[in-house]
Design a protein around this motif. Structure first.
Motif, PDB file in Angstrom:
ATOM      1  N   MET A   1       0.843  -1.185   0.000  1.00  0.00           N
ATOM      2  CA  MET A   1       0.000   0.000   0.000  1.00  0.00           C
ATOM      3  C   MET A   1       0.891   1.253   0.000  1.00  0.00           C
ATOM      4  O   MET A   1       1.794   1.367   0.813  1.00  0.00           O
ATOM      5  CB  MET A   1      -0.914  -0.043   1.221  1.00  0.00           C
ATOM      6  N   ALA A   2       0.614   2.157  -0.886  1.00  0.00           N
ATOM      7  CA  ALA A   2       1.415   3.378  -1.024  1.00  0.00           C
ATOM      8  C   ALA A   2       1.069   4.369   0.083  1.00  0.00           C
ATOM      9  O   ALA A   2      -0.087   4.499   0.478  1.00  0.00           O
ATOM     10  CB  ALA A   2       1.173   4.008  -2.382  1.00  0.00           C
ATOM     11  N   ALA A   3       2.091   5.058   0.555  1.00  0.00           N
ATOM     12  CA  ALA A   3       1.883   6.086   1.576  1.00  0.00           C
ATOM     13  C   ALA A   3       1.296   7.336   0.939  1.00  0.00           C
ATOM     14  O   ALA A   3       1.639   7.702  -0.185  1.00  0.00           O
ATOM     15  CB  ALA A   3       3.202   6.427   2.248  1.00  0.00           C
ATOM     16  N   VAL A   4       0.412   7.983   1.653  1.00  0.00           N
ATOM     17  CA  VAL A   4      -0.185   9.234   1.191  1.00  0.00           C
ATOM     18  C   VAL A   4       0.752  10.372   1.561  1.00  0.00           C
ATOM     19  O   VAL A   4       1.154  10.488   2.720  1.00  0.00           O
ATOM     20  CB  VAL A   4      -1.574   9.453   1.845  1.00  0.00           C
ATOM     21  N   PRO A   5       1.160  11.182   0.588  1.00  0.00           N
ATOM     22  CA  PRO A   5       2.074  12.282   0.916  1.00  0.00           C
ATOM     23  C   PRO A   5       1.416  13.289   1.861  1.00  0.00           C
ATOM     24  O   PRO A   5       0.231  13.590   1.738  1.00  0.00           O
ATOM     25  CB  PRO A   5       2.386  12.917  -0.432  1.00  0.00           C
ATOM     26  N   THR A   6       2.211  13.780   2.786  1.00  0.00           N
ATOM     27  CA  THR A   6       1.733  14.789   3.726  1.00  0.00           C
ATOM     28  C   THR A   6       2.032  16.169   3.160  1.00  0.00           C
ATOM     29  O   THR A   6       3.133  16.412   2.680  1.00  0.00           O
ATOM     30  CB  THR A   6       2.431  14.633   5.086  1.00  0.00           C
ATOM     31  N   VAL A   7       1.063  17.056   3.251  1.00  0.00           N
ATOM     32  CA  VAL A   7       1.239  18.428   2.775  1.00  0.00           C
ATOM     33  C   VAL A   7       1.421  19.337   3.979  1.00  0.00           C
ATOM     34  O   VAL A   7       0.641  19.284   4.930  1.00  0.00           O
ATOM     35  CB  VAL A   7       0.019  18.896   1.948  1.00  0.00           C
ATOM     36  N   ALA A   8       2.456  20.155   3.956  1.00  0.00           N
ATOM     37  CA  ALA A   8       2.665  21.165   4.991  1.00  0.00           C
ATOM     38  C   ALA A   8       2.096  22.484   4.467  1.00  0.00           C
ATOM     39  O   ALA A   8       2.245  22.812   3.291  1.00  0.00           O
ATOM     40  CB  ALA A   8       4.147  21.309   5.296  1.00  0.00           C
ATOM     41  N   TRP A   9       1.448  23.214   5.341  1.00  0.00           N
ATOM     42  CA  TRP A   9       0.775  24.453   4.948  1.00  0.00           C
ATOM     43  C   TRP A   9       1.383  25.648   5.664  1.00  0.00           C
ATOM     44  O   TRP A   9       1.883  25.539   6.777  1.00  0.00           O
ATOM     45  CB  TRP A   9      -0.712  24.386   5.307  1.00  0.00           C
ATOM     46  N   GLU A  10       1.277  26.796   5.027  1.00  0.00           N
ATOM     47  CA  GLU A  10       1.538  28.072   5.693  1.00  0.00           C
ATOM     48  C   GLU A  10       0.251  28.870   5.643  1.00  0.00           C
ATOM     49  O   GLU A  10      -0.590  28.664   4.761  1.00  0.00           O
ATOM     50  CB  GLU A  10       2.703  28.820   5.060  1.00  0.00           C
ATOM     51  N   TYR A  11       0.088  29.763   6.612  1.00  0.00           N
ATOM     52  CA  TYR A  11      -1.164  30.500   6.756  1.00  0.00           C
ATOM     53  C   TYR A  11      -0.896  31.995   6.840  1.00  0.00           C
ATOM     54  O   TYR A  11       0.172  32.421   7.261  1.00  0.00           O
ATOM     55  CB  TYR A  11      -1.897  30.040   8.026  1.00  0.00           C
ATOM     56  N   ALA A  12      -1.899  32.773   6.430  1.00  0.00           N
ATOM     57  CA  ALA A  12      -1.789  34.230   6.491  1.00  0.00           C
ATOM     58  C   ALA A  12      -3.179  34.826   6.716  1.00  0.00           C
ATOM     59  O   ALA A  12      -4.193  34.190   6.408  1.00  0.00           O
ATOM     60  CB  ALA A  12      -1.198  34.781   5.196  1.00  0.00           C
ATOM     61  N   THR A  13      -3.207  36.015   7.255  1.00  0.00           N
ATOM     62  CA  THR A  13      -4.457  36.758   7.406  1.00  0.00           C
ATOM     63  C   THR A  13      -4.291  38.128   6.762  1.00  0.00           C
ATOM     64  O   THR A  13      -3.181  38.657   6.679  1.00  0.00           O
ATOM     65  CB  THR A  13      -4.839  36.951   8.889  1.00  0.00           C
ATOM     66  N   ALA A  14      -5.409  38.678   6.294  1.00  0.00           N
ATOM     67  CA  ALA A  14      -5.381  40.004   5.684  1.00  0.00           C
ATOM     68  C   ALA A  14      -6.721  40.688   5.932  1.00  0.00           C
ATOM     69  O   ALA A  14      -7.770  40.045   5.812  1.00  0.00           O
ATOM     70  CB  ALA A  14      -5.125  39.903   4.188  1.00  0.00           C
TER      71      ALA A  14
END
Length: 58
Positions: A1-14
């Motif tokens: 079974m293939a591993a699901v890639p993890t996505v890292a996020w950055e956040y901002a407010t405006a």
């Protein structure tokens, strides 16, 4: 079974300024930011704040 890639996020407010909302959202979107939510500013309920996210480079 293939591993699901993890996505890292950055956040901002405006802040969303009356009369310039579309331009603000277009500016952030053109830079790769996705609008997540718009909420009243806790410090100034008459003003709206946009929350954005985008994936960090792998």
């Amino acid at each position: 079974m293939a591993a699901v890639p993890t996505v890292a996020w950055e956040y901002a407010t405006a802040p969303l300024l009356p009369g310039a909302t579309k331009q603000i959202l277009d500016f952030w979107g053109a830079d790769g930011w996705e609008l997540v939510q718009v909420v009243p500013n806790p410090a100034n309920p008459g003003q709206l704040v946009a929350y954005f996210k985008r994936a960090l480079p792998a």
